[in-house]
Design a protein around this motif. Structure first.
Motif, PDB file in Angstrom:
ATOM      1  N   PHE A  39     -45.698 -28.270 -58.613  1.00  0.00           N
ATOM      2  CA  PHE A  39     -46.668 -29.068 -57.859  1.00  0.00           C
ATOM      3  C   PHE A  39     -46.079 -29.557 -56.539  1.00  0.00           C
ATOM      4  O   PHE A  39     -46.745 -29.509 -55.512  1.00  0.00           O
ATOM      5  N   ARG A  40     -44.830 -30.021 -56.567  1.00  0.00           N
ATOM      6  CA  ARG A  40     -44.280 -30.629 -55.347  1.00  0.00           C
ATOM      7  C   ARG A  40     -44.276 -29.635 -54.201  1.00  0.00           C
ATOM      8  O   ARG A  40     -44.651 -29.947 -53.078  1.00  0.00           O
ATOM      9  N   VAL A  41     -43.876 -28.398 -54.506  1.00  0.00           N
ATOM     10  CA  VAL A  41     -43.820 -27.394 -53.444  1.00  0.00           C
ATOM     11  C   VAL A  41     -45.215 -27.104 -52.911  1.00  0.00           C
ATOM     12  O   VAL A  41     -45.452 -27.120 -51.700  1.00  0.00           O
TER      13      VAL A  41
ATOM     14  N   ASN B 101     -54.109 -31.888 -56.626  1.00  0.00           N
ATOM     15  CA  ASN B 101     -53.839 -33.193 -57.241  1.00  0.00           C
ATOM     16  C   ASN B 101     -54.501 -33.287 -58.607  1.00  0.00           C
ATOM     17  O   ASN B 101     -53.929 -33.812 -59.557  1.00  0.00           O
ATOM     18  N   ARG B 102     -55.755 -32.788 -58.704  1.00  0.00           N
ATOM     19  CA  ARG B 102     -56.430 -32.809 -60.001  1.00  0.00           C
ATOM     20  C   ARG B 102     -55.667 -31.928 -60.994  1.00  0.00           C
ATOM     21  O   ARG B 102     -55.502 -32.285 -62.145  1.00  0.00           O
TER      22      ARG B 102
ATOM     23  N   VAL C 260     -47.821 -44.509 -70.676  1.00  0.00           N
ATOM     24  CA  VAL C 260     -47.234 -43.276 -70.135  1.00  0.00           C
ATOM     25  C   VAL C 260     -48.324 -42.411 -69.517  1.00  0.00           C
ATOM     26  O   VAL C 260     -48.164 -41.870 -68.429  1.00  0.00           O
ATOM     27  N   THR C 261     -49.468 -42.301 -70.222  1.00  0.00           N
ATOM     28  CA  THR C 261     -50.525 -41.427 -69.684  1.00  0.00           C
ATOM     29  C   THR C 261     -50.934 -41.888 -68.290  1.00  0.00           C
ATOM     30  O   THR C 261     -51.243 -41.072 -67.438  1.00  0.00           O
ATOM     31  N   ASN C 262     -50.935 -43.200 -68.061  1.00  0.00           N
ATOM     32  CA  ASN C 262     -51.374 -43.677 -66.756  1.00  0.00           C
ATOM     33  C   ASN C 262     -50.360 -43.392 -65.665  1.00  0.00           C
ATOM     34  O   ASN C 262     -50.719 -43.194 -64.518  1.00  0.00           O
ATOM     35  N   TYR C 263     -49.081 -43.415 -66.024  1.00  0.00           N
ATOM     36  CA  TYR C 263     -48.080 -43.397 -64.939  1.00  0.00           C
ATOM     37  C   TYR C 263     -47.409 -42.059 -64.705  1.00  0.00           C
ATOM     38  O   TYR C 263     -46.774 -41.889 -63.681  1.00  0.00           O
ATOM     39  N   LEU C 264     -47.544 -41.115 -65.653  1.00  0.00           N
ATOM     40  CA  LEU C 264     -46.838 -39.840 -65.459  1.00  0.00           C
ATOM     41  C   LEU C 264     -47.231 -39.170 -64.153  1.00  0.00           C
ATOM     42  O   LEU C 264     -46.373 -38.722 -63.395  1.00  0.00           O
ATOM     43  N   ASN C 265     -48.557 -39.108 -63.896  1.00  0.00           N
ATOM     44  CA  ASN C 265     -48.913 -38.355 -62.690  1.00  0.00           C
ATOM     45  C   ASN C 265     -48.483 -39.092 -61.428  1.00  0.00           C
ATOM     46  O   ASN C 265     -48.211 -38.494 -60.411  1.00  0.00           O
ATOM     47  N   TRP C 266     -48.398 -40.447 -61.515  1.00  0.00           N
ATOM     48  CA  TRP C 266     -47.947 -41.172 -60.327  1.00  0.00           C
ATOM     49  C   TRP C 266     -46.513 -40.826 -59.987  1.00  0.00           C
ATOM     50  O   TRP C 266     -46.145 -40.761 -58.821  1.00  0.00           O
TER      51      TRP C 266
END
Length: 1556
Positions: free
Chosen positions: A1160-1162, A1223-1224, A1265-1271
């Motif tokens: 994703f980062r790339v 992002n989605r 965890v579910t809330n913050y992983l994608n952040w």
């Protein structure tokens, strides 16, 4: 109950007492048999589909490869997917129910759950099978599915009928499940029948042929979200190839292709425009349509859809806390209580409530709820973002159309400035887009908050309301902080604009600053502005940290107040199940409140933006001049034929790219012999620029066809207005403009103020016409552009215009005239094309361009000019005065009829002729301009753009693919460290330690809560089972101490939240302070060579964009990143501590997470770059159009420009859509990972049967965890992009500074040095850089004190380099210059440079006062300044200015003429009373008269000083005492001018001859 040891797996159970296989009561009455019957359809389906799938997959290559396998949907496609998913869910329930009821039996009864399991497998297979049939478009095979649905429906109905017979009713769970299954199978059967009905693929003679949607027939469309199946839509599966591929090679514009038709700006524009226009009713045409209503009509449905998804997600979100409560409660209650089951025909039945008491079932339910909630949430985000992007495209097209129809007066009279239009495009449309992104929140959040409070009340009673009140009451403070933040940001912006202006001035005048040793004065003024900026940045940081603090501290405060109240009211603390459910609920509640302030702020901004847009869309438009549409006046017979041209545009075909009924002029063929003698005629015209005062009065003129008409008159008498009136740009009060029919669509026009497109030089001249080499060459020749083209780095393929290379006025003007000449049109209107050209060019243009090129072609030419000497060429003359026509006719007519006017012209012509002679003597302005251009480029060999600079490193290893890959996915740790260390080590230490401490304390708070709530249950348990817990004396006292510790921990947590949020923000501020300070210092002290090879734009970028990122964007990202990472880590730590088994599951999860974030980062970085790089051209296109409106309309190129705008908008929107889809993609994946974490945590703790409090703690943490992983990943990606700013700034910090020290101490230099002004140059060799060839080779010269020396030579002979060598600005690597006995290389630079004076070729003035420009050090007295001004012939002019010496100088001295600026620079040199003055071609831009005065002054005022003049015109140095002639860095001749003139073949003699 113990089960018999010998029990095997038997289908109907093998209990000895019950004969499970007996069919005494008839085969239908054996429950086991009915269940077995249900297996039949599933097995049938599996047997048939597996071979087909394998054969199909094996021969995949033979499949018709239609684009992307996604294109075709059978009827009822989405319905089928939704039903299938519901079916799967019900089957999971059936399976769970079967297992739980099986547990109640004495032996294992497979028939209770095996059919459900097989059904699950069969349903999954059916959907895979269906998908494959669909992508290969082979509907005949759907017949098997149809048979399956029928069979399943029949068998389930039998089961239901048997249940009804036995009085099993809705109170039993299995009855409800079976009923649901019957309904679902029935519906699926219906869907299948529908496919048969529509596609007619079976039992029908002629099946329906289908084509894919037209988007996908065009292979350019890569955005597949609308076309893929539901599962892929929900998980963004189709993005995989793109995101994985980004790793191997960067994503380029080609890769993301075009937008689907429904998302293109044109489609949406037509939708919005229809909604907008429909509101204008016939009864009330003046009524202003509401933009809000139009938006709702055009985009209401997707907004509603998004809101529905949002509501579903929010409701499912509450399943988390409720399931936690259930699991914890049921783990505490012993499950061995009497089982509530009833048995009918040998099969047990559960009640619904019983199933929900099983912790494992709840855990699975929790998992499914999370997955669904996250899917719905992402779907809601996606839909609202897509709608926002569509709306933005539509608005941009609407604004653009309006710009093209704006009345000129609006723009020129300043009612609408370009700035306002740019703001509409860049800011207001984005505000509305953002509002659409966030608007589902507006109505979802209140519901979420109300629901949350109700649930809390249900769990904890009144005390919950206290906690909720804390949260709700603090929300207004959040809003206040948010508004404060917005205000502070505005102030910061003002300061940074100010700072940038100063920095730009410094960089533009850097050479002068260095030569005068003024670097520090100017850098101090920048630092002062930067100081103000930092003050507001600190305020900004403070408010940001407050906002972060509130967000972190509110839940702690709420929890504390709730439990304290509960304890005081009830004397006990709630049980673990209620406590942790409440904890989870508080976490859920904080988010909407935190966001609410943002959303409300955006809503307010959106209201303002809509108001502005409404005003803009209602502003005046250009008059609908009838001749535009060909309805000419009947006075020309030819006009009648033209009426057919207004063709009605068909509103029903939105795909028609003709946005409005504008015709592109058909390029005319060779014209027949011109019959009409009048091309344009104005009769009885009164025209105005908007206010009803007529600018032009009583105009009656005719422009003869095929002839040269000149319009002359004084400045401001309305010549340009007349041309614009003919073009229909002015508002006619009365009168008509008649055009002969074939001319109106064939006009070329060159405006007075030149206007360039942001494109290559060639594109600027061809301007959308087909390219013809011969014609192009002729035009270039006529406008004498070839020498300028040769100087450009890429010839005529060089980008010019706003973002391209800056050209001088004359060059721009010649390009604009070239554009008008190149177009093959009947009429050419030239508005004062000679104004910025010198005499040679004007003559050349007149002869070659106008008389030859245009007249040979028999084109009608209208020329507005001040150069009366060209009147002899005119076929027809129109003389104007004060807005009306003075005379019209040929020159002969005027000579005979208006002798006075003719004589007046004659005297003017004579005066112009004298000027002409004078002009020829001096070096023309053009060569000067070209010189400036050459200066700008001679240094560009080394020119690198920002991008190249970074890519360079990558390209070296491009062959080695994996290396590139690695580099692209690596996190720039080194740069991060550099950023942190520039913030100061103490701050870094403080940040790290306080962060860690804060998270420890927060975990401690929750852990203590778990201990405290469990203490009660443990007490009750231990009393019963008398287990080995030592009982404390009194529970109440224990509670007291618990409460005390809890309060202390909460207070500590809140304090630490405050400290951490402050440290991070202020770390950011101090890093920004240091980085900018160092950058400014380094750059301002860099050697002059650095500025030659580094493009100005690149340096400015470091000070603008990059500094802005470092100031405002990195700190919040860093904060968010550390917070979310630590939250995830502490959660994983807590879960592992409670159930160590979890660590095993962590390994595969960790690996999955690693790969997701890496890919994703790339991809995200590439897509962000694409979004940024496609935005700029779009904004530029808008401002360009607004500037060149009259030109575009005159040429009739509106349609072409609209097309371009639509393309640019679509490109930018594509990039943005892909970015948000990426992002989605990430969020769906990390959310699913989070759900798996919750499932494994729940499973692990249920198996290891931990105690209630700890179990609740683990699950609550798993939910976070579910809330913050994608952040974590999003912030990582953002930080990586933002760190590149630090990297770029850093790359400049390594530049070498000039050596300011010198070997001598400043105190050793005599105060009055150099008092004589004696200069010895000994064997001097000079180069610009150790890598380059020397520019001066072994030069020797001796200049006596007080001598006047002239140095001359061709361009590039090294004369300017010599002047720089006096100031030690270049690398003197051999020899030395000795001034008054001191070698200048030994002196400290400031000392050396402050004691000499120089006047440069290009005059540089800074914004400020005149006093500041003459003497920034504030050392001289006023008398001295006035004296200097008198010497420079400026005294009277300055006296007349308001404020005298304190009168303002605008940026670059634009409020003075070039000659005056040069004189100011002279005065500046006189203020500094040094005994050596160097004049570097200082008189190049002054006219002869002033120059003569100057020479006298130099002779008198500087009689006793040494003056070295670097001559541009040999005239100036004929009176010198010594002349040095240079060639290629060597001295060629060296003697008195008289002596040199006598040498016949001498260089100097030839110069003088050429000059005279």
């Amino acid at each position: 109950m113990e089960r018999p040891e010998y029990e095997g797996l038997s289908f109907c159970g093998n209990n000895a007492t019950v004969d499970a296989y007996s069919v005494k009561g008839g085969v239908w009455n054996n429950g086991c048999f009915v269940d077995a019957l249900n297996l039949v359809p599933h097995v049938f389906l599996l047997f048939i589909t597996f071979p087909i799938l394998f054969i199909g997959w094996g021969s995949q290559s033979s499949k018709v490869q239609i684009h992307h396998n996604t294109w075709l949907h059978f009827p009822g496609h989405n319905m089928r997917w939704i039903l299938t998913f519901s079916l799967l869910f019900v089957q999971v329930c059936e399976f769970a129910e079967g297992i739980v009821s099986c547990k109640t039996m004495e032996t294992n009864n497979l028939h209770l759950y095996l059919p459900a399991f097989m059904g699950f497998v069969a349903t999954t297979t059916s959907v895979v099978y269906y998908h494959n049939i669909e992508t290969s478009n082979f509907p005949k095979l759907l017949l098997f599915l149809f048979i399956y649905w029928v069979l399943a429906f029949v068998t389930k109905s039998i089961k239901l009928w048997k249940y009804a017979e036995y009085n099993v009713g809705p109170r039993h769970l299995r009855f409800c499940i079976t009923a649901l299954l019957v309904i679902l199978y029935g519906l699926l059967m219906g869907v299948e029948v529908n496919v048969i009905r529509i596609r007619k693929y079976v039992f029908f003679a002629n099946p329906q042929k289908v084509k894919p949607p037209e988007d996908l027939q065009d292979l350019g469309v890569r955005f597949l979200q609308p076309f893929v199946n539901l599962l892929s839509k929900a998980t963004y599966w189709w993005m995989n190839p793109l995101i994985m591929g980004a790793h191997k090679r960067p994503i380029e514009l080609r890769k993301i292709g075009k937008l689907p038709i429904a998302m293109r700006a044109l489609t949406n524009y037509l939708r919005l425009k229809d909604a907008y226009e429909d509101q204008k009713t016939a009864e009330d045409p003046s009524r202003c349509p509401s933009i809000w209503r139009s938006v709702y009509r055009a985009f209401g449905r997707p907004i509603l859809l998004s809101s529905t998804f949002r509501y579903l997600a929010d409701l499912l979100g509450f399943a988390g806390p409720l399931c936690i409560a259930g699991i914890v409660k049921n783990m505490e209650v012993d499950n061995t209580t009497a089982q509530m089951t009833e048995t009918y025909f040998g099969v047990p039945f559960l009640s619904s409530a019983k199933l929900l008491q099983n912790p494992s079932v709840l855990a699975v339910l929790l998992f499914l709820a999370l997955i669904l909630q996250r899917t719905f949430l992402q779907a809601s985000y996606y839909v609202s973002i897509e709608t926002g992007i569509n709306l933005r495209g539509a608005l941009l097209a609407m604004i653009y159309n309006k710009i093209l129809r704006l009345s000129t007066s609006n723009l020129s009279m300043g009612e609408l400035t370009l700035g306002q239009i740019n703001n509409l495009v860049a800011i207001e449309t984005n505000q509305l887009m953002w509002f659409l992104f966030l608007c589902p929140n507006l109505w979802a959040m209140p519901v979420q908050i109300v629901m949350g409070v109700i649930l809390l009340y249900y769990l904890l009673g009144c005390s919950a309301l206290v906690g909720a009140a804390v949260i709700v009451l603090l929300a207004p403070i959040q809003y206040l902080i948010a508004t404060k933040l917005a205000d502070t940001q505005k102030i910061t912006l003002d300061h940074s604009t100010d700072r940038l202006k100063k920095t730009t001035e410094i960089l533009k005048g850097i050479k002068l600053l260095k030569l005068y040793a003024w670097e520090n004065i100017f850098s101090d003024s920048v630092e002062e502005t930067r100081g103000k900026e930092l003050t507001s940045l600190r305020t900004f940081a403070f408010y940001t940290s407050m906002s972060i603090f509130m967000n972190a501290a509110i839940p702690i405060a709420a929890v504390l107040s709730t439990f304290a109240t509960h304890w005081f009211l009830n004397g006990t603390v709630p049980g673990p199940s209620e406590a942790f459910a409440a904890l989870a609920l508080f976490h859920i509640l904080v988010t909407p409140l935190f966001l609410l302030s943002t959303v409300v702020r955006f809503a307010v901004k959106a209201l303002v933006s809509v108001e502005k847009l409404g005003e803009f869309l209602q502003s005046d438009e250009i008059g609908d001049d009838s001749w535009r549409n060909g309805d000419m006046s009947v006075s020309f017979e030819a006009g009648k034929k033209n009426l057919g041209m207004t063709k009605a545009i068909n509103r029903k075909q939105p795909m028609c790219y003709q946005m409005d009924n504008y015709e592109q002029p058909s390029r005319r063929q060779m014209r027949p012999s011109e019959t009409e003698d009048v091309a344009v005629k104005v009769s009885n015209g009164f025209f105005t620029w908007g206010s009803n005062l007529s600018t032009l009065t009583d105009i009656n003129i005719r422009i003869p066809t095929g002839q040269l008409t000149m319009i002359v008159g004084q400045v401001g008498c309305g010549k340009s207005s007349l041309v614009l009136a003919m073009l229909g740009e002015m508002q006619p009060i009365e009168g008509r403009v008649y055009w002969s029919n074939k001319n109106r669509y064939s006009v070329a026009y060159a405006a007075q103020k030149s206007w360039l497109l942001n494109a290559t030089l060639e594109e600027n001249i061809t301007f959308g016409s087909p390219f013809s080499k011969q014609r192009y060459k002729a035009v270039i020749e006529a406008c004498s552009l070839q020498p300028d083209i040769d100087l450009l780095p890429f010839g005529d393929q060089t980008e010019i215009g706003e973002r391209g290379i800056s050209l001088s006025g004359g060059q721009r003007q010649r390009i604009c005239v070239g554009r008008a000449l190149y177009q093959n049109t009947n009429i050419v209107l030239l508005d004062d094309p000679f104004s910025a050209l010198d005499i040679h060019l004007s003559d050349h243009l007149m002869q070659e361009g106008i008389l030859k090129f245009l007249q040979d072609d028999k084109r009608t030419v209208v020329l507005v000019t001040h150069k009366l000497q060209y009147l002899i060429h005119a076929d027809w003359i129109i003389a104007m005065k004060d807005g009306s026509i003075l005379r019209e006719g040929t020159l002969k007519d005027i000579q005979t009829h208006d002798v006075e006017l003719y004589d007046h012209w004659k005297t003017l012509m004579n005066r112009q002729d004298q000027e002409l002679e004078k002009d020829i003597q001096q070096d023309s302005q053009t060569t000067l301009e070209r010189k400036v251009l050459r200066r700008a480029f001679y240094s560009r060999e080394a020119k690198m753009d920002d991008e190249d600079e970074e890519e360079e490193v990558e390209e070296e290893e491009d062959d080695d693919m994996s290396m590139t890959t690695n580099r692209r996915s690596k996190i720039p740790w080194k740069v991060c460290w550099c950023y942190l260390s520039s913030g100061g080590f103490f701050m870094v230490f403080l940040m790290v330690s306080s962060k860690l401490l804060k998270h420890c304390v927060i975990v401690a708070v929750d852990y203590w809560l778990a201990r405290w709530t469990s203490s009660k249950t443990n007490l009750t348990a231990s009393n019963e089972t008398s287990s080995n817990i030592t009982l404390p004396c009194s529970p109440a006292a224990e509670d007291d101490s618990y409460l005390l510790v809890f309060s202390i921990l909460c207070a500590a947590g809140i304090t630490l939240c405050l400290i951490t949020s402050l440290t991070v923000e202020f770390l950011g501020v101090s890093a920004a302070t240091n980085l900018h300070h160092n950058l400014l210092n380094k750059i301002i002290h860099a050697p002059i060579r650095f500025f030659d090879i580094t493009p100005l734009g690149q340096i400015l970028n470091r000070f603008s964009a990059d500094t802005n990122i470092i100031d405002q964007h990195i700190p919040p990202t860093l904060e968010s990143l550390t917070r979310s990472t630590l939250l995830c880590l502490s959660a994983i730590g807590v879960i592992s501590f409670i159930t160590p088994v979890f660590l095993i599951a962590l390994v595969p999860l960790g690996i999955a997470f690693y790969f997701i974030q890496k890919y994703f980062r790339v991809a995200s970085k590439d897509l962000q770059d694409l979004d940024d790089s496609t935005q700029l051209p779009l904004l530029c296109h808008f401002s360009e159009t607004a500037e060149g409106l009259t030109t575009i309309r005159a040429f009739r190129h509106e349609a072409r420009f609209k097309q371009r705008m639509l393309e640019l908008t679509d490109t930018n929107n594509t990039a943005y859509l892909f970015l948000s889809a990426a992002n989605r993609w990430l969020e769906v994946r990390t959310d699913y990972l989070g759900a798996v974490v919750v499932l494994t945590a729940a499973g692990a703790s249920i198996w290891s049967s931990s105690c209630g409090g700890m179990l609740g703690l683990g699950l609550t943490y798993a939910l976070t965890v579910t809330n913050y992983l994608n952040w974590v990943v999003r912030n990582l990606a953002d930080l990586e992009v933002q760190m590149s700013a630090v990297k770029k700034v850093n790359s400049f910090l390594s530049t070498e500074s000039e050596n300011y020290e010198g070997t001598m101490d400043a105190s050793q230099v005599p105060e009055d040095w150099p008092h004589n002004g004696e200069i010895k140059i000994q064997d001097l060799s000079v180069r610009y850089d150790p890598m380059l060839k020397p520019v001066l080779k072994h030069v020797n010269a001796y200049i006596e004190p007080g001598q006047k020396v002239g140095i001359c030579g061709r361009t590039g002979s090294g004369k300017s380099s010599l002047s720089l060598a006096f100031f030690n600005m270049v690398d003197i690597f051999e020899g030395k210059i000795v001034i008054d006995g001191i070698d200048i290389c030994k002196l400290p630079l400031p000392t050396l440079r402050s004691r000499l004076s120089i006047i440069l070729q290009d005059p540089v003035l800074f914004s400020g006062s005149i006093r500041f420009n003459l003497d920034p050090e504030r050392t001289g007295t006023d008398d001295r300044l006035w004296e200097a001004l008198e010497i420079a012939q400026l005294k009277n002019m300055v006296k007349a200015l308001p404020g005298g010496l304190d009168a303002a100088v605008t940026e670059g001295g634009e409020n003075f003429s070039v000659g005056q600026r040069q004189l100011f620079c002279l005065a500046r040199a006189f203020v500094r009373k040094s005994s050596i003055l160097i004049m570097d071609e200082a008189t190049a831009s002054i006219d002869m008269a002033t120059e003569n005065i100057l020479q006298k002054v130099v002779m008198t005022a500087f009689a006793d000083r040494t003056v070295v003049t670097i001559a541009h015109r040999v005239q100036t140095i004929l009176k010198a005492d010594l002349v040095i002639v240079m060639k290629r860095g060597n001295i060629l001749e060296y003697d008195k001018p008289e002596t040199l003139l006598e040498q016949e073949g001498g260089m100097f003699a030839s110069f003088v001859k050429a000059d005279l």
